[in-house]
Design a protein around this motif. Structure first.
Motif, mmCIF file in Angstrom:
data_model
loop_
_atom_site.group_PDB
_atom_site.id
_atom_site.type_symbol
_atom_site.label_atom_id
_atom_site.label_comp_id
_atom_site.label_asym_id
_atom_site.label_seq_id
_atom_site.Cartn_x
_atom_site.Cartn_y
_atom_site.Cartn_z
ATOM 1 N N LEU A 36 -50.591 26.129 10.721
ATOM 2 C CA LEU A 36 -49.676 24.997 10.589
ATOM 3 C C LEU A 36 -48.226 25.455 10.446
ATOM 4 O O LEU A 36 -47.310 24.784 10.932
ATOM 5 N N ILE A 95 -46.403 17.790 10.644
ATOM 6 C CA ILE A 95 -47.008 19.106 10.383
ATOM 7 C C ILE A 95 -46.698 19.574 8.960
ATOM 8 O O ILE A 95 -47.579 20.071 8.252
ATOM 9 N N ALA A 113 -48.735 17.689 6.387
ATOM 10 C CA ALA A 113 -50.124 18.150 6.399
ATOM 11 C C ALA A 113 -50.249 19.507 5.716
ATOM 12 O O ALA A 113 -51.165 19.738 4.912
ATOM 13 N N CYS A 165 -49.515 11.594 13.929
ATOM 14 C CA CYS A 165 -50.649 12.513 14.046
ATOM 15 C C CYS A 165 -51.494 12.166 15.277
ATOM 16 O O CYS A 165 -51.872 13.055 16.050
ATOM 17 N N THR A 170 -56.263 23.473 15.332
ATOM 18 C CA THR A 170 -55.014 23.031 14.704
ATOM 19 C C THR A 170 -55.048 21.531 14.454
ATOM 20 O O THR A 170 -54.583 21.063 13.406
ATOM 21 N N LEU A 199 -54.552 19.784 10.882
ATOM 22 C CA LEU A 199 -53.487 18.785 10.793
ATOM 23 C C LEU A 199 -54.037 17.471 10.242
ATOM 24 O O LEU A 199 -53.462 16.877 9.321
#
Length: 257
Positions: free
Chosen positions: A25, A43, A46, A103, A116, A120
């Motif tokens: 991340l 990002i 998260a 998102c 990823t 996330l």
């Protein structure tokens, strides 16, 4: 917007290794520096949840995670993060709906791989469901045998706070870090209160000095006036877990601040 997509990815993301998650991340965040403020914010939010998870563990960066902002920890997560290059980039304020929508957009755009996306989504689901205020009654016994009662109002990365109910009602305990053992923290606050209350004569002796400083700052801001208290009493009190001592000094000793 279909949020079931996020939930399905989040369920897979929960089992992943915390340091691998933070590394991926952080690299994704770097990718968005100078590209997309919105994606960068999603990002970062998260990744903060993964940092919270790290703070509760006993890994090499856990102690730092309990006290520092994510941006401070990022250079220690991966050498790809160069503070001189990336610290100038900021994030935006986004509400829960905006985070979820952002998102979903990132997933559908194919910006990142499946792993990823899972990391996330786990972080975003945690972020939007995060309880900002908790109310958990706790009690423990101090070393001198005193029963301590209080309410834990925060226990998260970079902040732990307790409102003590007994034996020092209204004492507010706070440290700007995650303290995992809330009962031990309440004992520390109790010991601080007991010691400070025993300094009554010294506290009263310094009160004229405080009044003098306050008079000098009569036309200054409230912040500077508050600093007058710290200037006068910090050396005597030292580093303690108790906040808002002015209120306790008023309650205990009748001094006006």
């Amino acid at each position: 917007m279909n949020y079931e997509l996020i939930e399905s990815y989040a369920n897979k993301g929960e089992s992943h290794d915390v340091m691998s998650a933070l590394t991926l991340l952080t690299k994704a965040y770097i990718d968005q520096c100078g590209v997309s403020l919105g994606y960068r914010t999603v990002i970062y939010c998260a990744a903060e949840q993964w940092l919270e998870r790290l703070a509760w563990l006993d890994l090499p960066l856990s102690e730092m995670a309990r006290k520092e902002a994510l941006v401070t920890v990022m250079p220690y997560i991966t050498s790809d993060y160069d503070p001189e290059k990336y610290d100038d980039y900021d994030i935006a304020g986004m509400n829960k709906e905006e985070l979820m929508d952002g998102c979903v957009e990132m997933i559908r755009s194919g910006e990142y791989d499946e792993l990823t996306n899972e990391l996330l989504c786990w972080g975003i689901v945690k972020a939007v469901n995060e309880e900002l205020v908790i109310h958990k009654e706790i009690e423990t016994i101090a070393p001198d045998g005193t029963l301590l009662r209080g309410v834990l109002t925060d226990q998260s990365r970079a902040s732990t706070s307790i409102v003590m109910e007994s034996p020092y009602p209204d004492a507010f305990l706070c440290k700007l870090e995650l303290i995992r053992d809330a009962e031990a923290f309440m004992i520390q606050g109790y010991e601080d209160c007991k010691r400070i209350k025993g300094l009554e004569s010294e506290i009263r002796a310094l009160y004229p000095k405080y009044q003098e400083k306050l008079h000098e700052l009569e036309n200054e801001s409230s912040r500077k006036k508050h600093l007058a208290f710290d200037d006068v009493y910090d050396k005597l009190i030292g580093d303690v877990a108790v906040f808002c001592l002015e209120k306790l000094f008023n309650k205990w000793f009748g001094l006006e601040f």
